[in-house]
Design an enzyme around this catalytic site. Structure first.
Site, PDB file in Angstrom:
ATOM      1  N   HIS A  21       0.854  -1.196   0.000  1.00 14.36           N
ATOM      2  CA  HIS A  21       0.000   0.000   0.000  1.00 14.36           C
ATOM      3  C   HIS A  21       0.883   1.236   0.000  1.00 14.36           C
ATOM      4  O   HIS A  21       1.314   1.732   1.038  1.00 14.36           O
ATOM      5  CB  HIS A  21      -0.919   0.004   1.220  1.00 14.36           C
ATOM      6  CG  HIS A  21      -2.024   1.025   1.136  1.00 14.36           C
ATOM      7  ND1 HIS A  21      -3.361   0.682   1.197  1.00 14.36           N
ATOM      8  CD2 HIS A  21      -1.991   2.366   0.973  1.00 14.36           C
ATOM      9  CE1 HIS A  21      -4.101   1.776   1.086  1.00 14.36           C
ATOM     10  NE2 HIS A  21      -3.281   2.811   0.954  1.00 14.36           N
ATOM     11  N   HIS A  23       1.312   4.885  -2.537  1.00 18.93           N
ATOM     12  CA  HIS A  23       0.777   5.660  -3.658  1.00 18.93           C
ATOM     13  C   HIS A  23       1.897   6.334  -4.443  1.00 18.93           C
ATOM     14  O   HIS A  23       2.797   6.942  -3.852  1.00 18.93           O
ATOM     15  CB  HIS A  23      -0.193   6.729  -3.155  1.00 18.93           C
ATOM     16  CG  HIS A  23      -1.458   6.176  -2.577  1.00 18.93           C
ATOM     17  ND1 HIS A  23      -2.634   6.128  -3.293  1.00 18.93           N
ATOM     18  CD2 HIS A  23      -1.739   5.651  -1.361  1.00 18.93           C
ATOM     19  CE1 HIS A  23      -3.593   5.602  -2.533  1.00 18.93           C
ATOM     20  NE2 HIS A  23      -3.069   5.300  -1.351  1.00 18.93           N
ATOM     21  N   ASP A  25       1.779   9.073  -6.332  1.00 15.28           N
ATOM     22  CA  ASP A  25       1.810  10.527  -6.151  1.00 15.28           C
ATOM     23  C   ASP A  25       2.045  10.914  -4.700  1.00 15.28           C
ATOM     24  O   ASP A  25       2.115  12.105  -4.382  1.00 15.28           O
ATOM     25  CB  ASP A  25       0.532  11.184  -6.687  1.00 15.28           C
ATOM     26  CG  ASP A  25      -0.736  10.543  -6.164  1.00 15.28           C
ATOM     27  OD1 ASP A  25      -0.654   9.545  -5.437  1.00 15.28           O
ATOM     28  OD2 ASP A  25      -1.826  11.046  -6.501  1.00 15.28           O
ATOM     29  N   GLY A 179      -9.729   7.865  -2.413  1.00 17.76           N
ATOM     30  CA  GLY A 179     -10.390   9.151  -2.243  1.00 17.76           C
ATOM     31  C   GLY A 179     -11.214   9.189  -0.966  1.00 17.76           C
ATOM     32  O   GLY A 179     -11.121   8.298  -0.124  1.00 17.76           O
ATOM     33  N   HIS A 206      -9.897   0.765  -0.235  1.00 19.95           N
ATOM     34  CA  HIS A 206      -9.688   1.662   0.897  1.00 19.95           C
ATOM     35  C   HIS A 206     -10.936   1.619   1.773  1.00 19.95           C
ATOM     36  O   HIS A 206     -12.022   2.016   1.348  1.00 19.95           O
ATOM     37  CB  HIS A 206      -9.480   3.094   0.395  1.00 19.95           C
ATOM     38  CG  HIS A 206      -8.073   3.428   0.035  1.00 19.95           C
ATOM     39  ND1 HIS A 206      -7.503   3.031  -1.150  1.00 19.95           N
ATOM     40  CD2 HIS A 206      -7.111   4.137   0.700  1.00 19.95           C
ATOM     41  CE1 HIS A 206      -6.254   3.490  -1.210  1.00 19.95           C
ATOM     42  NE2 HIS A 206      -5.991   4.155  -0.088  1.00 19.95           N
ATOM     43  N   GLU A 209     -10.635   3.451   7.278  1.00 19.82           N
ATOM     44  CA  GLU A 209      -9.663   4.499   7.586  1.00 19.82           C
ATOM     45  C   GLU A 209     -10.428   5.722   8.095  1.00 19.82           C
ATOM     46  O   GLU A 209     -10.462   6.004   9.286  1.00 19.82           O
ATOM     47  CB  GLU A 209      -8.824   4.848   6.358  1.00 19.82           C
ATOM     48  CG  GLU A 209      -7.762   5.915   6.633  1.00 19.82           C
ATOM     49  CD  GLU A 209      -7.053   6.379   5.363  1.00 19.82           C
ATOM     50  OE1 GLU A 209      -5.984   6.985   5.509  1.00 19.82           O
ATOM     51  OE2 GLU A 209      -7.572   6.160   4.251  1.00 19.82           O
ATOM     52  N   ASP A 305       1.880   3.938   2.869  1.00 20.47           N
ATOM     53  CA  ASP A 305       0.778   4.736   2.327  1.00 20.47           C
ATOM     54  C   ASP A 305       1.314   5.840   1.419  1.00 20.47           C
ATOM     55  O   ASP A 305       1.196   5.754   0.199  1.00 20.47           O
ATOM     56  CB  ASP A 305      -0.097   5.306   3.437  1.00 20.47           C
ATOM     57  CG  ASP A 305      -1.413   5.873   2.930  1.00 20.47           C
ATOM     58  OD1 ASP A 305      -1.819   5.507   1.803  1.00 20.47           O
ATOM     59  OD2 ASP A 305      -2.052   6.652   3.656  1.00 20.47           O
TER      60      ASP A 305
END
Length: 365
Positions: A21, A23, A25, A179, A206, A209, A305
């Site tokens: 996990h 990302h 970006d 998102g 996701h 969270e 993350d």
């Protein structure tokens, strides 16, 4: 890459790791952001790499997932061309290799990178080229695949799912929705998840969270999730009591299902602290339910993350766990084997990955 993180007396970078996990970006080098911003004419909040890195960490450590996500306006703004995506993906692999990662799955949302004319397929192909260049360049044996994210607040989730299936033979390992979690339940995309199930496309969602058990239940029942992105709030379904000087643990139906079926939890301690995902249990590492879940036998995995926003690496996350909970090499091997078993790979390749992990730990003894 910082090599001062220790666990059980071992340089944590030397531990063979699996990253599930993380990302794209959220993993850019600050220097790269400055270079790309200058080329693209994008304003950034600092003109020095160290100051920019500090800005991301400070902005993301707000206790709010919504504010945390706002930092991505900067990183996505500089990733709008094939060349910038290739560079980001190439450096992503090199940074994982420097941190001792042997297998990784990089997730990102192609729909956020079309502002300068790229098509979805062109964007995915650009990231693939960058990953392949990085894997060719590194001296380490590291493999990285893509996970494509549909943004749950948008209207392209189904399109991204079909994009993932279309590129599954070219390095796309699975699908995710990302998102804002609150207000955008997996049930909104039931038809998309039906399609993915019929195509036998692996799914992680996701969930658990920013939202709680309802989000997790829908990820499992509607999304058919094989893994839970974060999933930390599964601990809300666990009751711990102290009776007769002994701890008693009662699992609710959802927690029992996740544990019994070995559904992997993609936990990210530093990120969860920054977004306030664990605020009901506390505001420090020792308050994080990760140790409770690990000790109870859940398939816990350790993740970053967003390395940029959290100012972290996977080695740092392992070191944090050792400092907080006393984890030794046996514990860390178990955590990495959990991740290897949960990787979106064919079973023979998962077994091979597990052997690589075990052999690496044997070399550390």
């Amino acid at each position: 890459m910082d090599d001062d993180f220790m666990t059980d007396g071992i340089d944590a970078v030397a531990i063979p790791k699996v990253s599930l996990h993380d990302h794209l970006d959220g993993a850019l080098r600050p220097e790269t952001i400055l270079d790309l911003a200058d080329e693209a004419g994008v304003d950034v909040p600092a003109d020095d790499a160290d100051a920019l890195a500090d800005w991301f960490v400070d902005s993301a450590n707000s206790g709010s997932l919504t504010e945390y996500l706002e930092t991505f306006a900067v990183t996505t703004a500089v990733l709008q061309t094939a060349e910038s995506l290739e560079r980001a993906a190439r450096e992503y692999v090199l940074d994982l290799a420097d941190d001792g990662v042997v297998y990784g799955e990089v997730r990102w949302a192609p729909e956020q990178h079309l502002q300068q004319g790229l098509t979805l397929d062109e964007a995915v192909a650009a990231v693939r080229r960058g990953l392949e260049d990085g894997m060719d360049e590194t001296d380490e044996d590291v493999r990285v695949q893509q996970l494509l994210c549909g943004m749950r607040q948008g209207d392209r989730v189904d399109e991204i799912a079909r994009l993932a299936v279309r590129h599954r033979a070219r390095g796309v390992a699975g699908f995710d929705i990302a998102g804002p979690e609150d207000g955008f339940a997996p049930s909104r995309f039931a038809g998309t998840f039906d399609y993915l199930a019929k195509e036998f496309m692996p799914v992680t969602v996701h969930a658990g969270e920013a939202a709680g058990l309802d989000s997790i239940r829908e990820a499992l029942t509607v999304g058919r999730a094989l893994r839970l992105g974060h999933g930390v709030r599964i601990a809300e379904d666990i009751e711990v009591s102290d009776e007769r000087d002994a701890l008693q643990v009662m699992l609710g139906q959802t927690a029992e299902w996740v544990k019994d079926r070995g559904i992997a939890l993609e936990l990210s301690v530093t990120s969860n602290l920054g977004t306030g995902a664990i605020e009901q249990w506390g505001d420090d590492v020792r308050s994080h339910p990760i140790d409770l879940l690990f000790q109870l036998g859940f398939k816990v995995t350790v993740n970053t993350d967003n390395r940029l926003q959290s100012g972290t690496t996977l080695s740092r996350e392992l070191s944090i766990l050792s400092d907080a909970f006393g984890y030794d090499l046996i514990d860390h091997e178990a955590l990495q084997l959990h991740a290897a078993a949960a990787a979106f790979l064919p079973v023979d390749e998962r077994e091979e990955l597990a052997d690589i992990i075990s052999d690496g730990f044997d070399d550390l003894q």
